[in-house]
Structures are given as C-alpha cells and as structure tokens.
Design an enzyme around this catalytic site. Structure first.
Site, PDB file in Angstrom:
ATOM      1  N   CYS A   1       0.841  -1.201   0.000  1.00 43.38           N
ATOM      2  CA  CYS A   1       0.000   0.000   0.000  1.00 43.38           C
ATOM      3  C   CYS A   1       0.879   1.256   0.000  1.00 43.38           C
ATOM      4  O   CYS A   1       1.563   1.525  -0.979  1.00 43.38           O
ATOM      5  CB  CYS A   1      -0.999  -0.038   1.144  1.00 43.38           C
ATOM      6  SG  CYS A   1      -2.348   1.164   0.940  1.00 43.38           S
TER       7      CYS A   1
ATOM      8  N   HIS B   1      -3.907  -4.819   0.162  1.00 43.52           N
ATOM      9  CA  HIS B   1      -3.442  -5.309   1.464  1.00 43.52           C
ATOM     10  C   HIS B   1      -3.498  -6.835   1.481  1.00 43.52           C
ATOM     11  O   HIS B   1      -4.563  -7.407   1.713  1.00 43.52           O
ATOM     12  CB  HIS B   1      -4.311  -4.743   2.591  1.00 43.52           C
ATOM     13  CG  HIS B   1      -4.059  -3.304   2.871  1.00 43.52           C
ATOM     14  ND1 HIS B   1      -3.057  -2.876   3.718  1.00 43.52           N
ATOM     15  CD2 HIS B   1      -4.655  -2.180   2.392  1.00 43.52           C
ATOM     16  CE1 HIS B   1      -3.056  -1.552   3.762  1.00 43.52           C
ATOM     17  NE2 HIS B   1      -4.017  -1.105   2.966  1.00 43.52           N
TER      18      HIS B   1
ATOM     19  N   GLU C   1      -2.534  -8.794   3.720  1.00 42.90           N
ATOM     20  CA  GLU C   1      -2.897  -9.259   5.064  1.00 42.90           C
ATOM     21  C   GLU C   1      -4.404  -9.228   5.295  1.00 42.90           C
ATOM     22  O   GLU C   1      -4.886  -9.805   6.269  1.00 42.90           O
ATOM     23  CB  GLU C   1      -2.171  -8.420   6.125  1.00 42.90           C
ATOM     24  CG  GLU C   1      -2.720  -7.026   6.359  1.00 42.90           C
ATOM     25  CD  GLU C   1      -2.267  -5.980   5.363  1.00 42.90           C
ATOM     26  OE1 GLU C   1      -2.534  -4.787   5.598  1.00 42.90           O
ATOM     27  OE2 GLU C   1      -1.644  -6.344   4.348  1.00 42.90           O
TER      28      GLU C   1
END
Length: 212
Positions: free
Chosen positions: A79, A185, A187
């Site tokens: 990001c 992202h 994650e």
C-alpha cells in the site's frame, strides 16, 4: 530473516501475523543496520505518503532503502509502502519520495466512484508476469482487498505486473528485479493474500543478496 519495518504504520501487527501464519522468520525493526543486513525486507503502510516519508527520514531508513534494493535484497512494499518507492506524491501537495521507481503518486479519478476505494477488486495479471514466483497459485482475476485514494503512475509500464480497474486501470502490483510492491493489502485479502506472502517468503529464500 525478513525485516519488517516498523515506523508506526497501523497495519503492522496484521502484516506480521499474516507473515508468521505462512511460516516467515522475521524481526520487526526500525534499525537501519538491521534492515541493511536482512535477507529480505517488507515495508507495510497505511495513511499519507508525506507522513510516511517523514517517519522514514527521521529514523534514517529512507537513506538505507535505496542501497538495500540496489543490492538485490528481496523487497515487498504494501500500500503506502508501494507509493513511497516512487519519485513524488501529489497527496496533500507535491512531496518527494524515495525515487527508487520513477513515477508519481496520483489521486484516483473522481469518476471512479467512491474515494477511497475500500473493498475487493480484481487483479489483472500481465501475461509477462503470469509465471512469476510471486503469482504462484494466484489466478488472473483473483479478488484482493484495497483501501486507498491514490495510485502509482509509474513511468516504466514494463514493471507493471498486474492492474486493477477503478475508474482507470491502475498498477496494483509492480515487480522490478527483486523488488515487488502491491497497492492492495495482502494481510486482508484472504487466501490469495496469504499465498502472495508465502510466495514472497519462498522467493526471498531463493535469492542471494549482493550485500549492502
């Protein structure tokens, strides 16, 4: 050992947990010398590029990262960790960034719809990068999770490994040598995000950095 850079990014704990889940051996650090000697480096990020650059400069990390990347140390930017790699950012005025990747961070077009883009969107993987280790077991069209208002307008289209449409087709993954960066992202991107992180870990283990 993977160095995950800690400069106060809000998504740091989630990135660390996701990397640990895929078996990464890591250390969380803000020490430039630890980053310099790491086998691989991950730069997470949320927020504004100017604030991120201010933190990286204050910690002495901004001076180290270009040398680390030039030494072929595997690197993953996430990001804002992708955006600060560019030459400059137009977010809240024009600000200089790391200038590792020529280009400008620009705002998504107003006709794209709601800004920031928050939610799932598809990766359109470039045929040139379809067999890259970072995309192992990740299909073209995979849905991943975005939270951003700005995108990376890179000067060299040859490094764009995947695009995503949101008003315009913007680079969602760039790869140059042993540097990779993603606008989304991983994650927060479910199985495909974890696969990408696992792929990065395997990729980094196969590379021998030149040394900084």
């Amino acid at each position: 050992m993977i160095a995950v850079i800690n400069y106060g990014a809000g998504n740091l704990p989630n990135v660390v947990r996701a990397l640990q889940r895929v078996g990464a051996t890591l250390t969380v650090t803000d020490n430039p010398e630890v980053i310099r000697s790491a086998q691989a480096v991950v730069l997470p990020g949320v927020g504004a590029t100017a604030d991120t650059m201010a933190s990286l400069r204050h910690l002495g990390i901004a001076e180290v990262l270009p040398a680390v990347i030039a030494a072929s140390t595997p690197f993953l930017g996430i990001c804002v960790g992708m955006q600060v790699l560019l030459s400059e950012s137009e977010e809240f005025g024009l600000h200089s960034c790391l200038d590792i990747i020529p280009g400008t961070v620009r705002r998504l077009p107003e006709h794209a719809g709601k800004i920031p883009q928050i939610g799932w969107n598809q990766l359109q993987i470039s045929p040139t990068f379809r067999n890259h280790p970072l995309f192992a077991d990740i299909p073209d069209g995979a849905d991943v999770y975005f939270v951003h208002s700005y995108y990376c307008a890179v000067a060299d289209e040859a490094i764009i490994a995947a695009r995503t449409d949101y008003g315009i087709p913007f680079p969602s993954v760039i790869i140059r040598d042993h540097l990779a960066a993603v606008q989304f992202h991983p994650e927060k991107s479910g199985d495909y995000g974890l696969r990408l992180l696992a792929n990065f870990v395997r990729w980094s283990e196969a590379v021998q950095p030149k040394g900084v």
